[in-house]
Design a protein around this motif. Structure first.
Motif, PDB file in Angstrom:
ATOM      1  N   LYS A   6      -4.360  -2.238  -1.255  1.00  0.00           N
ATOM      2  CA  LYS A   6      -3.796  -3.314  -2.058  1.00  0.00           C
ATOM      3  C   LYS A   6      -3.329  -4.448  -1.148  1.00  0.00           C
ATOM      4  CE  LYS A   6      -4.244  -0.363  -5.423  1.00  0.00           C
ATOM      5  NZ  LYS A   6      -5.372  -0.483  -6.379  1.00  0.00           N
TER       6      LYS A   6
ATOM      7  N   SER B  10      -2.391   8.710   2.888  1.00  0.00           N
ATOM      8  CA  SER B  10      -1.595   7.774   2.094  1.00  0.00           C
ATOM      9  C   SER B  10      -2.131   7.688   0.673  1.00  0.00           C
ATOM     10  CB  SER B  10      -1.631   6.377   2.724  1.00  0.00           C
ATOM     11  OG  SER B  10      -1.046   6.384   4.002  1.00  0.00           O
ATOM     12  N   LYS B  11      -1.224   7.619  -0.292  1.00  0.00           N
ATOM     13  CA  LYS B  11      -1.663   7.424  -1.675  1.00  0.00           C
ATOM     14  C   LYS B  11      -2.141   5.993  -1.871  1.00  0.00           C
ATOM     15  CE  LYS B  11      -0.407   8.093  -6.506  1.00  0.00           C
ATOM     16  NZ  LYS B  11       0.571   8.657  -7.459  1.00  0.00           N
ATOM     17  N   TYR B  12      -1.418   5.040  -1.288  1.00  0.00           N
ATOM     18  CA  TYR B  12      -1.824   3.630  -1.300  1.00  0.00           C
ATOM     19  C   TYR B  12      -1.637   3.050   0.093  1.00  0.00           C
ATOM     20  CZ  TYR B  12      -1.738   3.756  -6.420  1.00  0.00           C
ATOM     21  OH  TYR B  12      -1.987   4.060  -7.730  1.00  0.00           O
TER      22      TYR B  12
ATOM     23  N   LYS C 188      -8.101  -6.546   4.285  1.00  0.00           N
ATOM     24  CA  LYS C 188      -8.529  -5.510   3.342  1.00  0.00           C
ATOM     25  C   LYS C 188     -10.009  -5.187   3.551  1.00  0.00           C
ATOM     26  CE  LYS C 188      -9.139  -4.451  -1.555  1.00  0.00           C
ATOM     27  NZ  LYS C 188      -8.906  -4.873  -2.952  1.00  0.00           N
TER      28      LYS C 188
ATOM     29  N   LEU D 166       3.216   5.956   1.376  1.00  0.00           N
ATOM     30  CA  LEU D 166       2.686   4.604   1.178  1.00  0.00           C
ATOM     31  C   LEU D 166       2.711   3.937   2.551  1.00  0.00           C
ATOM     32  CD1 LEU D 166       1.889   2.064  -0.513  1.00  0.00           C
ATOM     33  CD2 LEU D 166       4.323   1.648  -0.820  1.00  0.00           C
TER      34      LEU D 166
ATOM     35  N   LYS E 162       3.967   3.188  -9.089  1.00  0.00           N
ATOM     36  CA  LYS E 162       2.735   3.945  -9.251  1.00  0.00           C
ATOM     37  C   LYS E 162       2.661   5.154  -8.301  1.00  0.00           C
ATOM     38  CE  LYS E 162      -0.107  -0.027 -10.618  1.00  0.00           C
ATOM     39  NZ  LYS E 162      -1.314  -0.858 -10.268  1.00  0.00           N
ATOM     40  N   MET E 163       3.667   5.291  -7.458  1.00  0.00           N
ATOM     41  CA  MET E 163       3.611   6.338  -6.433  1.00  0.00           C
ATOM     42  C   MET E 163       3.886   7.744  -6.983  1.00  0.00           C
ATOM     43  SD  MET E 163       2.685   5.471  -3.375  1.00  0.00           S
ATOM     44  CE  MET E 163       3.350   6.813  -2.396  1.00  0.00           C
TER      45      MET E 163
ATOM     46  N   LYS F  39      -7.881   2.390  -2.578  1.00  0.00           N
ATOM     47  CA  LYS F  39      -6.420   2.488  -2.525  1.00  0.00           C
ATOM     48  C   LYS F  39      -5.777   1.403  -1.651  1.00  0.00           C
ATOM     49  CE  LYS F  39      -6.441   6.273   0.945  1.00  0.00           C
ATOM     50  NZ  LYS F  39      -5.972   7.665   1.188  1.00  0.00           N
TER      51      LYS F  39
ATOM     52  N   LEU G 242       3.990  -1.452  -7.139  1.00  0.00           N
ATOM     53  CA  LEU G 242       3.236  -0.394  -6.463  1.00  0.00           C
ATOM     54  C   LEU G 242       4.096   0.849  -6.274  1.00  0.00           C
ATOM     55  CD1 LEU G 242       0.417   0.087  -5.327  1.00  0.00           C
ATOM     56  CD2 LEU G 242       1.243  -0.747  -3.112  1.00  0.00           C
TER      57      LEU G 242
END
Length: 378
Positions: free
Chosen positions: A171, A145-147, A156, A107, A376-377, A169, A373
């Motif tokens: 946030k 990265s996953k997020y 963003k 992350l 959710k990883m 992905k 968050l």
């Protein structure tokens, strides 16, 4: 019942005494998570430094000091080894970059991608090297990265425009302002602080920085014009900046006499900044480019009216609680100072609006969003 997570958090420079924005954000989030999260276990990977007591270990928050010589070898060589043997579920890299080869899910907190937009060498050698390093590392970190957490809707969109395949992905978790900045100080406390730091009774505050985006030259140009237009000159206080560098810039502008109105108290520790903001008359933050602009909220929470830029994320953060100017036009900065300094009604209105605006950003809410968050990883 949700699985208990073992969360790794990379905070390499969190213990250095002169903390900058990214370290302040990481520190505040971790303090809030310590109070909020009573389930998960954390391992914080950091480098040993002088301010080792700014964050205390606890039953669920373990601090692992990882050795390394430079920022790069610490992150690319020693951190991956420590992570590999830690048995964590994933790693949260908090300061823009990450190890190139990582054995755990990642992350990434990506505060900004300014260094990808334009590479100039107007800063110090250290800043220039850091920008080159980020250009090498960040695209790879984004891909793996996953997020990705960033700090404003503005940033963003900037990241998504540059890396459209990563848009889903990204946030947004807003930064916040510490409750320490909401304190009320007595007249004697403020007087003692000013006396101990050699500060005048009234002053304009500017956070000095050699990074080109901080717009120091235009601030000095506008202040020189201000000094010529008013009879009752309010001194300018520049923190953590070399007097010689300022004088060099003023000489280039043909305004070296302005130096007599500028005060250089040096570095002011983070815990003393509420006193610094509260002591100041107006806070100047006409940066050229910010992904957030945390000092805007710190000044507002401290009851200090703010002049900031109408660019990037600063209007998003300031809302209707600051004077917005074009940072590329020194005349606008000068006019804003003069208008605000001479209008007590407008100044009081901004102080009220600033308190309300700053109150909308708190670290517990930010930590709660980050914790959601984390879950959710895996």
């Amino acid at each position: 019942m949700a699985k208990r997570l073992k969360i790794g958090v990379e905070v390499q420079r969190i213990f250095r005494p002169k903390k900058h924005g990214m370290e302040v954000v990481a520190l505040e989030l971790l303090r809030a998570l310590q109070q909020l999260d009573h389930i998960n276990e954390y391992i914080l990977f950091a480098k040993k430094d002088q301010d080792i007591n700014c964050l205390r270990a606890s039953e669920r928050f373990n601090i692992q000091l990882v050795k390394g010589f430079t920022y790069m070898d610490w992150e690319q060589l020693h951190l991956p080894t420590a992570v590999k043997h830690s048995n964590i579920d994933f790693l949260h890299a908090t300061c823009n970059t990450a190890a190139y080869f990582m054995s755990k899910p990642l992350l990434l907190t990506l505060h900004d991608i300014i260094y990808l937009e334009k590479l100039d060498f107007g800063g110090t050698a250290y800043q220039n090297f850091g920008n080159v390093y980020r250009r090498m590392i960040v695209p790879h970190a984004i891909k793996h990265s996953k997020y990705i957490v960033t700090v404003s809707q503005y940033e963003k969109q900037i990241i998504a425009n540059r890396f459209p395949w990563a848009a889903d992905k990204i946030k947004v978790i807003y930064n916040a302002v510490s409750e320490n900045f909401n304190r009320s100080f007595t007249t004697s406390e403020l007087a003692d602080f000013r006396r101990s730091h050699g500060l005048p009774d009234r002053f304009l505050l500017f956070l000095g920085n050699t990074a080109p985006k901080k717009n120091t030259e235009n601030v000095l140009k506008s202040y020189a014009m201000y000094c010529k237009q008013v009879s009752d000159i309010v001194p300018l206080v520049i923190l953590d900046y070399s007097r010689d560098l300022v004088l060099e810039t003023l000489k280039k502008l043909g305004e070296e006499s302005t130096i007599r109105h500028i005060v250089f108290p040096g570095y002011v520790a983070m815990e003393k900044m509420p006193l610094m903001y509260s002591s100041s008359t107006i806070f100047l933050y006409p940066s050229l480019r910010e992904s957030f602009g945390l000092p805007i909220l710190e000044a507002m929470a401290s009851g200090t009216p703010v002049i900031t830029a109408n660019t990037s994320a600063m209007p998003e953060v300031a809302g209707d609680a600051a004077v917005l100017i074009n940072p590329l036009v020194p005349e606008e900065i000068t006019k804003a100072i003069i208008d605000l300094e001479s209008n007590s009604i407008r100044k009081k209105d901004l102080i009220i609006r600033g308190h309300k605006r700053a109150a909308q950003f708190n670290w517990r809410a930010a930590a709660s969003e980050l914790l959601a968050l984390y879950e959710k990883m895996i």
